[in-house]
Design a protein around this motif. Structure first.
Motif, mmCIF file in Angstrom:
data_model
loop_
_atom_site.group_PDB
_atom_site.id
_atom_site.type_symbol
_atom_site.label_atom_id
_atom_site.label_comp_id
_atom_site.label_asym_id
_atom_site.label_seq_id
_atom_site.Cartn_x
_atom_site.Cartn_y
_atom_site.Cartn_z
ATOM 1 N N MET A 1 0.830 -1.177 0.000
ATOM 2 C CA MET A 1 0.000 0.000 0.000
ATOM 3 C C MET A 1 0.882 1.251 0.000
ATOM 4 O O MET A 1 1.892 1.302 0.675
ATOM 5 C CB MET A 1 -0.889 -0.012 1.238
ATOM 6 C CG MET A 1 -2.299 0.414 0.951
ATOM 7 S SD MET A 1 -3.343 0.407 2.416
ATOM 8 C CE MET A 1 -3.860 -1.293 2.448
ATOM 9 N N ALA A 2 0.478 2.255 -0.756
ATOM 10 C CA ALA A 2 1.263 3.484 -0.889
ATOM 11 C C ALA A 2 1.101 4.378 0.329
ATOM 12 O O ALA A 2 0.027 4.459 0.923
ATOM 13 C CB ALA A 2 0.826 4.236 -2.139
ATOM 14 N N LYS A 3 2.188 5.061 0.695
ATOM 15 C CA LYS A 3 2.110 6.068 1.755
ATOM 16 C C LYS A 3 1.296 7.249 1.248
ATOM 17 O O LYS A 3 1.166 7.465 0.050
ATOM 18 C CB LYS A 3 3.499 6.541 2.149
ATOM 19 C CG LYS A 3 4.274 5.557 2.976
ATOM 20 C CD LYS A 3 5.466 6.277 3.573
ATOM 21 C CE LYS A 3 6.707 5.454 3.432
ATOM 22 N NZ LYS A 3 7.881 6.186 3.885
ATOM 23 N N TYR A 4 0.787 8.016 2.185
ATOM 24 C CA TYR A 4 -0.091 9.136 1.880
ATOM 25 C C TYR A 4 0.427 10.356 2.626
ATOM 26 O O TYR A 4 1.085 10.237 3.666
ATOM 27 C CB TYR A 4 -1.513 8.782 2.337
ATOM 28 C CG TYR A 4 -2.599 9.449 1.558
ATOM 29 C CD1 TYR A 4 -2.914 9.044 0.274
ATOM 30 C CD2 TYR A 4 -3.337 10.482 2.115
ATOM 31 C CE1 TYR A 4 -3.931 9.651 -0.445
ATOM 32 C CE2 TYR A 4 -4.355 11.098 1.407
ATOM 33 C CZ TYR A 4 -4.638 10.675 0.123
ATOM 34 O OH TYR A 4 -5.642 11.284 -0.583
ATOM 35 N N SER A 5 0.144 11.546 2.116
ATOM 36 C CA SER A 5 0.607 12.768 2.768
ATOM 37 C C SER A 5 -0.493 13.816 2.793
ATOM 38 O O SER A 5 -1.336 13.854 1.893
ATOM 39 C CB SER A 5 1.826 13.330 2.019
ATOM 40 O OG SER A 5 2.278 14.521 2.629
ATOM 41 N N ASN A 6 -0.456 14.628 3.823
ATOM 42 C CA ASN A 6 -1.295 15.830 3.848
ATOM 43 C C ASN A 6 -0.402 17.030 4.122
ATOM 44 O O ASN A 6 0.596 16.935 4.833
ATOM 45 C CB ASN A 6 -2.431 15.724 4.871
ATOM 46 C CG ASN A 6 -1.950 15.789 6.295
ATOM 47 O OD1 ASN A 6 -1.073 15.039 6.706
ATOM 48 N ND2 ASN A 6 -2.536 16.675 7.083
ATOM 49 N N VAL A 7 -0.731 18.139 3.482
ATOM 50 C CA VAL A 7 0.011 19.384 3.627
ATOM 51 C C VAL A 7 -1.009 20.470 3.946
ATOM 52 O O VAL A 7 -2.040 20.573 3.274
ATOM 53 C CB VAL A 7 0.782 19.737 2.331
ATOM 54 C CG1 VAL A 7 1.525 21.048 2.490
ATOM 55 C CG2 VAL A 7 1.724 18.605 1.936
ATOM 56 N N VAL A 8 -0.717 21.273 4.970
ATOM 57 C CA VAL A 8 -1.630 22.336 5.361
ATOM 58 C C VAL A 8 -0.823 23.622 5.543
ATOM 59 O O VAL A 8 0.180 23.638 6.244
ATOM 60 C CB VAL A 8 -2.373 22.011 6.675
ATOM 61 C CG1 VAL A 8 -3.351 23.121 7.026
ATOM 62 C CG2 VAL A 8 -3.076 20.671 6.585
ATOM 63 N N ARG A 9 -1.281 24.682 4.906
ATOM 64 C CA ARG A 9 -0.642 25.998 5.037
ATOM 65 C C ARG A 9 -1.439 26.832 6.025
ATOM 66 O O ARG A 9 -2.672 26.831 6.007
ATOM 67 C CB ARG A 9 -0.595 26.695 3.677
ATOM 68 C CG ARG A 9 0.099 28.045 3.712
ATOM 69 C CD ARG A 9 0.319 28.600 2.312
ATOM 70 N NE ARG A 9 -0.934 28.832 1.617
ATOM 71 C CZ ARG A 9 -1.465 30.040 1.428
ATOM 72 N NH1 ARG A 9 -0.856 31.118 1.886
ATOM 73 N NH2 ARG A 9 -2.594 30.171 0.775
ATOM 74 N N PHE A 10 -0.717 27.548 6.891
ATOM 75 C CA PHE A 10 -1.313 28.413 7.905
ATOM 76 C C PHE A 10 -0.680 29.799 7.837
ATOM 77 O O PHE A 10 0.505 29.917 7.526
ATOM 78 C CB PHE A 10 -1.009 27.912 9.330
ATOM 79 C CG PHE A 10 -1.320 26.487 9.609
ATOM 80 C CD1 PHE A 10 -2.579 26.111 10.039
ATOM 81 C CD2 PHE A 10 -0.347 25.504 9.477
ATOM 82 C CE1 PHE A 10 -2.868 24.790 10.338
ATOM 83 C CE2 PHE A 10 -0.626 24.187 9.771
ATOM 84 C CZ PHE A 10 -1.887 23.827 10.205
ATOM 85 N N ILE A 11 -1.426 30.826 8.197
ATOM 86 C CA ILE A 11 -0.871 32.150 8.482
ATOM 87 C C ILE A 11 -1.147 32.411 9.960
ATOM 88 O O ILE A 11 -2.300 32.417 10.394
ATOM 89 C CB ILE A 11 -1.503 33.251 7.608
ATOM 90 C CG1 ILE A 11 -1.271 32.959 6.123
ATOM 91 C CG2 ILE A 11 -0.930 34.617 7.993
ATOM 92 C CD1 ILE A 11 -1.970 33.920 5.186
#
Length: 97
Positions: A1-11
């Protein structure tokens, strides 16, 4: 199974950057998250990058991530009316060195 990523930008609001970093470092561990980093991209902007075992792990923890975000929300500026205080994306990791 492939790894997964989440990216979140904040100010982050002026004057609370150190408190934001401290809270981020003290966040609860999430089952299935292999690692999570916080990148300071400018004086007030940060990006969080999470690496997950798989998409199911991320989905299973979505409510936990939202609950953690709710503790940070008073420290965040609105990015835009459409986005609110976060700019999130996620997807399958297709290359890793």
């Amino acid at each position: 199974m492939a790894k997964y990523s989440n990216v979140v930008r904040f100010i982050v609001k002026e004057g609370v950057q150190e408190a934001f970093i401290k809270m981020f470092n003290e966040r609860p561990e999430l089952d299935g998250m292999n690692s999570n980093i916080l990148i300071k991209t400018s004086d007030k902007e940060f990006c969080s990058v999470g690496i997950w075992e798989d998409e199911a792990s991320l989905v299973k923890n979505r409510d936990n991530m939202i609950a953690f975000l709710d503790t940070l929300r008073p420290m965040l500026e609105e990015i835009s009316p459409e986005l609110g205080v976060t700019d999130p994306v996620s997807g399958t990791i297709v290359a890793e060195n």
